[in-house]
Design a protein around this motif. Sequence first.
Motif, mmCIF file in Angstrom:
data_model
loop_
_atom_site.group_PDB
_atom_site.id
_atom_site.type_symbol
_atom_site.label_atom_id
_atom_site.label_comp_id
_atom_site.label_asym_id
_atom_site.label_seq_id
_atom_site.Cartn_x
_atom_site.Cartn_y
_atom_site.Cartn_z
ATOM 1 N N PHE A 30 29.317 -20.804 2.978
ATOM 2 C CA PHE A 30 29.057 -20.845 1.545
ATOM 3 C C PHE A 30 27.590 -21.182 1.278
ATOM 4 O O PHE A 30 26.925 -20.519 0.483
ATOM 5 N N TYR A 35 29.586 -15.397 1.206
ATOM 6 C CA TYR A 35 30.775 -15.750 0.433
ATOM 7 C C TYR A 35 32.053 -15.127 0.966
ATOM 8 O O TYR A 35 33.104 -15.755 0.927
ATOM 9 N N ALA A 38 32.986 -17.174 3.941
ATOM 10 C CA ALA A 38 33.446 -18.479 3.464
ATOM 11 C C ALA A 38 34.873 -18.366 2.941
ATOM 12 O O ALA A 38 35.736 -19.194 3.263
ATOM 13 N N TRP A 39 35.132 -17.334 2.152
ATOM 14 C CA TRP A 39 36.469 -17.125 1.595
ATOM 15 C C TRP A 39 37.501 -16.949 2.708
ATOM 16 O O TRP A 39 38.574 -17.545 2.667
ATOM 17 N N GLN A 57 36.960 -25.065 -7.557
ATOM 18 C CA GLN A 57 36.332 -24.529 -6.359
ATOM 19 C C GLN A 57 36.681 -23.055 -6.201
ATOM 20 O O GLN A 57 35.824 -22.238 -5.854
ATOM 21 N N TYR A 58 37.934 -22.722 -6.464
ATOM 22 C CA TYR A 58 38.371 -21.332 -6.359
ATOM 23 C C TYR A 58 37.601 -20.450 -7.339
ATOM 24 O O TYR A 58 37.082 -19.397 -6.965
ATOM 25 N N LEU A 61 33.930 -20.046 -6.189
ATOM 26 C CA LEU A 61 33.795 -19.166 -5.037
ATOM 27 C C LEU A 61 34.031 -17.711 -5.431
ATOM 28 O O LEU A 61 33.291 -16.820 -5.023
ATOM 29 N N TYR A 64 30.937 -16.436 -7.339
ATOM 30 C CA TYR A 64 29.847 -16.108 -6.416
ATOM 31 C C TYR A 64 30.160 -14.834 -5.647
ATOM 32 O O TYR A 64 29.305 -13.971 -5.465
ATOM 33 N N LYS A 65 31.392 -14.726 -5.181
ATOM 34 C CA LYS A 65 31.804 -13.548 -4.407
ATOM 35 C C LYS A 65 31.667 -12.281 -5.269
ATOM 36 O O LYS A 65 31.145 -11.269 -4.819
#
Length: 79
Positions: A30, A35, A38-39, A57-58, A61, A64-65
């Motif tokens: 992350f 991303y 990270a996911w 957080q979900y 993320l 960003y993704k």
Amino acid sequence: MKDYSFYNRAIELDPKNAGKFYAGRAVLYFYDMEYELAWQDFQKAIELGEYVLNIQQYKMLMSYKHNEESKQTDFSNVT
């Protein structure tokens, strides 16, 4: 780019605690703005019962993704 070798080796050598190592590596991914990786690691850590991703957080993320996939560089809309 961070050095992921510690986590890669730890996952291989200590499968009983692999979920913790997946979660740790996910954080490094992350911070490296990887991303998708990270996911994937967060998902694996969750699957192994070692990590719980809260809704904020979900959302962060996923935002960003999504921005990465759309090549958007303005992250001011991320909360």
